[in-house]
Write an enzyme that holds these catalytic residues in place. Structure first.
Site, PDB file in Angstrom:
ATOM      1  CB  CYS A   1       2.909 -18.766  58.479  1.00 56.84           C
ATOM      2  SG  CYS A   1       2.444 -19.777  57.477  1.00 56.84           S
TER       3      CYS A   1
ATOM      4  CG  ASP B   1       1.235 -18.439  54.635  1.00 58.51           C
ATOM      5  OD1 ASP B   1       0.679 -17.213  54.888  1.00 58.51           O
ATOM      6  OD2 ASP B   1       2.582 -18.513  54.403  1.00 58.51           O
TER       7      ASP B   1
ATOM      8  CB  CYS C   1       5.977 -18.605  52.206  1.00 57.49           C
ATOM      9  SG  CYS C   1       6.286 -20.293  52.374  1.00 57.49           S
TER      10      CYS C   1
ATOM     11  CB  CYS D   1       6.272 -23.916  53.693  1.00 60.66           C
ATOM     12  SG  CYS D   1       6.933 -22.725  54.930  1.00 60.66           S
TER      13      CYS D   1
HETATM   14 FE1  FES Z   1       3.553 -19.944  55.637  1.00 63.31          FE
HETATM   15 FE2  FES Z   1       5.632 -20.942  54.277  1.00 63.31          FE
HETATM   16  S1  FES Z   1       5.724 -19.536  55.867  1.00 63.31           S
HETATM   17  S2  FES Z   1       3.424 -21.803  54.366  1.00 63.31           S
END
Ligand code: FES
Length: 124
Positions: A33, A35, A58, A102
């Site tokens: 993702c 992140d 998230c 995540c």
């Molecule tokens: Fe990226 Fe949860 S969607 S860490």
């Protein structure tokens, strides 16, 4: 989608921020993702005396970061290294299956911060 415990950590994150004079810093990214999570630790007498996190991610990632800082604060380095990714997910009361990756970030960032601390110690 998230239980009350996850929502609490997401809405009232514990130990958010950074430590300017951290002894160890670990940053990990989630390739699926994009992140990113960074954990900062200060170590005193072999214990994690202070820990902070910065997470650009998230809700599950933020809640997992917050929970992990509470889990390991005050623990020795060896004790902190015993925790598994499941301890974070289970401690939060379970995550939706698509959000497990995540929560894994938090333990990975912790291990990276400890490795950074240990490699700095080895150089001294
Ligand atoms: Fe990226 Fe949860 S969607 S860490």
């Amino acid at each position: 989608m998230y239980n009350d415990k996850i929502m609490d950590h997401f809405q009232n994150p514990r130990n958010a921020g950074d430590l300017k004079d951290a002894d160890g810093v670990g940053t990990v990214g989630n390739p699926s993702c994009g992140d990113v999570m960074t954990l900062y630790i200060k170590v005193k007498d072999d214990r994690i005396a202070e820990i902070k996190f910065k997470t650009f991610g998230c809700g599950a990632a933020i809640a997992s970061s917050s929970f992990t800082t509470e889990l390991v604060k005050g623990k020795t380095i060896d004790e902190a290294l015993q925790f598994t990714r499941n301890d974070v997910a289970d401690g939060l009361g379970g995550l939706p299956p698509i959000k497990m990756h995540c929560s894994n970030l938090a333990l990975d960032a912790l291990k990276a911060a400890i490795e950074d601390y240990q490699s700095k110690q080895a150089k001294n």
